[in-house]
Design an enzyme around this catalytic site. Structure first.
Site, short mmCIF file in Angstrom:
data_model
loop_
_atom_site.label_atom_id
_atom_site.label_comp_id
_atom_site.label_asym_id
_atom_site.label_seq_id
_atom_site.Cartn_x
_atom_site.Cartn_y
_atom_site.Cartn_z
N GLY A 15 -15.52 27.18 -37.26
CA GLY A 15 -15.19 26.18 -36.32
C GLY A 15 -16.40 25.57 -35.50
O GLY A 15 -17.29 26.63 -35.28
N ARG A 16 -16.26 24.80 -34.62
CA ARG A 16 -17.53 24.42 -33.80
C ARG A 16 -16.73 23.60 -32.71
O ARG A 16 -15.73 22.72 -32.65
CB ARG A 16 -18.30 23.25 -34.60
CG ARG A 16 -17.86 22.14 -35.26
CD ARG A 16 -18.47 21.60 -36.46
NE ARG A 16 -18.36 22.66 -37.57
CZ ARG A 16 -17.44 22.91 -38.21
NH1 ARG A 16 -16.13 22.04 -38.11
NH2 ARG A 16 -17.37 23.70 -39.21
N HIS A 237 -5.05 16.38 -37.46
CA HIS A 237 -5.18 16.99 -38.89
C HIS A 237 -6.78 16.30 -39.03
O HIS A 237 -7.28 15.38 -39.07
CB HIS A 237 -4.47 15.97 -39.80
CG HIS A 237 -4.46 16.62 -41.36
ND1 HIS A 237 -3.84 15.81 -42.25
CD2 HIS A 237 -5.53 17.32 -41.74
CE1 HIS A 237 -4.11 16.39 -43.26
NE2 HIS A 237 -5.17 17.23 -43.03
N ASP A 238 -7.56 17.63 -39.37
CA ASP A 238 -9.01 17.29 -39.41
C ASP A 238 -9.42 16.19 -40.48
O ASP A 238 -10.54 15.43 -40.32
CB ASP A 238 -9.74 18.44 -39.87
CG ASP A 238 -9.29 19.40 -41.07
OD1 ASP A 238 -8.44 18.70 -41.73
OD2 ASP A 238 -9.67 20.29 -41.39
N THR A 239 -8.53 15.86 -41.63
CA THR A 239 -8.77 14.69 -42.47
C THR A 239 -8.65 13.43 -41.68
O THR A 239 -9.32 12.45 -41.97
CB THR A 239 -8.18 15.05 -43.82
OG1 THR A 239 -8.18 16.26 -44.36
CG2 THR A 239 -8.71 13.95 -44.63
N ASN A 296 -4.97 15.41 -52.43
CA ASN A 296 -5.54 16.58 -52.30
C ASN A 296 -6.06 17.53 -53.42
O ASN A 296 -5.34 17.91 -54.45
CB ASN A 296 -4.56 17.51 -51.46
CG ASN A 296 -5.10 18.73 -50.44
OD1 ASN A 296 -6.24 18.64 -50.13
ND2 ASN A 296 -4.28 19.39 -49.73
N GLN A 304 -16.95 28.67 -52.08
CA GLN A 304 -16.79 29.85 -50.92
C GLN A 304 -16.36 31.22 -51.39
O GLN A 304 -16.95 32.16 -50.90
CB GLN A 304 -15.90 29.38 -49.85
CG GLN A 304 -16.34 27.90 -49.22
CD GLN A 304 -15.10 27.26 -48.44
OE1 GLN A 304 -14.17 27.73 -48.39
NE2 GLN A 304 -15.80 26.23 -47.84
#
Length: 476
Positions: A15-16, A237-239, A296, A304
């Site tokens: 996160g940032r 929603h980040d997208t 998706n 990762q």
């Protein structure tokens, strides 16, 4: 005096908090705080540590104060589908269970026996994935009915974090669409689906659109920080936020590249036709009620996990370099196979899949990475074909945004596999889109069209074509 907004952008691995301000027609970013995010095991489930996430948000806000910066507003975006339930006293009834938890195994099949798959898609337009909120809720109702019956409020992860800041309970539109419980045409909760599955309508909140001002932060938090500010909804929603940062969408397919890869186009109406269902595309809500018609795809989660399997001995950049140097022809796996959702060991799972499909199993870290990147590019190419088939047109280019846009090898593979021009950047797309919504609400930016022009002027983008890449600055 320069006016700042603060974007909180939390993904599946980090996160940032990013400050944004306009300066001579350009959007300037300043990262204030960055922190890790990971799935933990808690009470027999894979969960997000929601309490730690909120403490990290508070830490970042306090850093603004230490710099003498007072943001006018703050907004939070995260991944989709996950949620918490609160009781009538606003206390947590559930942990923030992660979508990778196996509690939904077999649940999608049960739900689609109750509510026909074709009808569910016709009403919601949402891609069928076993971890969608609808299946998580049904699993909870089935497995822990005593908890479900006490539920007074349903809040998705960014909704809950906004609640902790303001004390106000809301459900934001773009993230709510990922639940598979929003009617694509009314843009509101689908009572028929909700009641048929035995959920209570009372626990769902009013749907608010991006750019809505929830209100000021709590007085006690303002006292703790030394200043107050308004909470403004981005596309949570980040997208949804990331797509706002695509510099140019005309005749362009976008790939929001991170833990997941979201590949699609922006559209003004939902496409709930049989072909879209067969290809398993989704119609997620966007800002100003536009739709993100996309698929998706597993994304960089695989690399990762590979990095973790190698005990983080290699950076992501080093794995990409090793992949570039790998001499073996890369094996190809189906990145969307559920076996890769959360295997015990990603390296072993990839090797097993290759052997089962008659391919030579990759051995070295570089060969494993090359297999992943080649497989991702192959999956993107398939999705591009499906998009063009549905729209009956050819798209000229692909714009890769998000953290994955830094992966030059993958960008080049996409260009060579799809035979299209590939534009990579901006990197901090979700934070940029988050800030855009706030700045429009604050009347610093007029609308999405102006916002995209500002993004073009503010951030560098790289162009990839065939086997040559060239740097492009400013206007793409």
């Amino acid at each position: 005096m320069k006016k700042y907004s603060l974007a909180v952008d939390i993904g599946a691995s980090s996160g940032r908090l990013v400050l944004g301000s306009l300066e001579k027609g350009r959007l300037e970013l300043q990262e204030i705080h960055r922190f890790a995010n990971e799935i933990i095991e808690k009470n027999g489930h894979f969960c997000w540590n929601i309490e730690v996430l909120f403490e990290e948000i508070k830490t970042g806000i306090k850093k603004c104060g230490s710099l003498g910066i007072v943001p006018a507003s703050i907004g939070i975006d995260t991944w989709a589908v996950d949620f918490v339930l609160l009781d009538k006293n606003d206390q947590l009834l559930t942990d923030a269970v992660a979508y990778r938890d196996p509690r939904t195994d077999g649940i999608m099949e049960e739900v689609t026996e109750i509510f026909m798959k074709e009808r569910l898609y016709l009403e919601t337009g949402i891609q069928f994935q076993k971890f969608n909120t609808i299946y998580q809720l049904y699993a909870l109702k089935k497995q822990q009915p005593e908890i479900f019956e006490k539920a007074a409020a349903f809040l998705m992860i960014p909704d809950y974090l906004h609640f902790l800041l303001t004390g106000k309970k809301t459900n934001e539109y773009t993230n709510a669409t990922s639940t598979q419980l929003i009617n694509a045409f009314t843009r509101n909760w689908d009572k028929d689906i909700i009641q048929t599955l035995g959920f209570s309508m009372d626990m769902f909140q009013e749907i608010l659109a991006p750019k809505s001002v929830i209100g000021p932060i709590k007085e006690e938090l303002a006292a703790e920080f030394g200043f107050g500010m308004d909470v403004i909804l981005p596309a949570t929603h980040d997208t949804g936020s990331a797509v706002l940062a695509v510099p140019q969408l005309e005749d362009t397919i976008y790939i929001s590249s991170g833990t997941w890869s979201l590949i699609g186009v922006e559209n003004y109406f939902p496409i709930c036709v049989t072909k879209a269902l067969d290809y398993n595309f989704t119609n997620e809500g966007g800002m100003d009620y536009q739709f993100r018609f996309l698929k998706n795809i597993m994304g960089l989660w695989m690399i990762q996990e590979v990095r973790r399997n190698y005990e983080n001995r290699y950076s992501f950049a080093e794995l990409a370099e090793l992949a570039s140097a790998a001499s073996e022809t890369a094996a190809i796996v189906d990145v969307d196979d559920s076996r890769f959702l959360k295997p015990d060991n990603m390296v072993a799972e990839i090797q097993a899949c290759c052997m089962e499909t008659g391919q030579k199993a990759p051995e070295s870290p570089g060969e494993i990475a090359k297999c992943i990147f080649t497989s991702l590019a192959n999956s993107y190419q398939k999705a591009v074909f499906e998009i063009e088939d549905i729209f009956e047109k050819e798209f000229k280019s692909i714009n890769v945004i998000g953290g994955g846009s830094k992966n030059e090898l993958l960008n080049q593979l996409i260009a060579e596999t799809t035979k299209k021009e590939v534009y990579a950047g901006p990197v901090e797309a979700s934070a940029i889109g988050n800030l855009v919504a706030q700045l429009i609400a604050l009347e610093e930016i007029t609308d999405i069209k102006e916002a995209r022009y500002i993004v073009q002027q503010s951030f560098e983008v790289k162009k990839y074509m065939n086997s040559i890449s060239e740097k492009q600055g400013g206007v793409v």
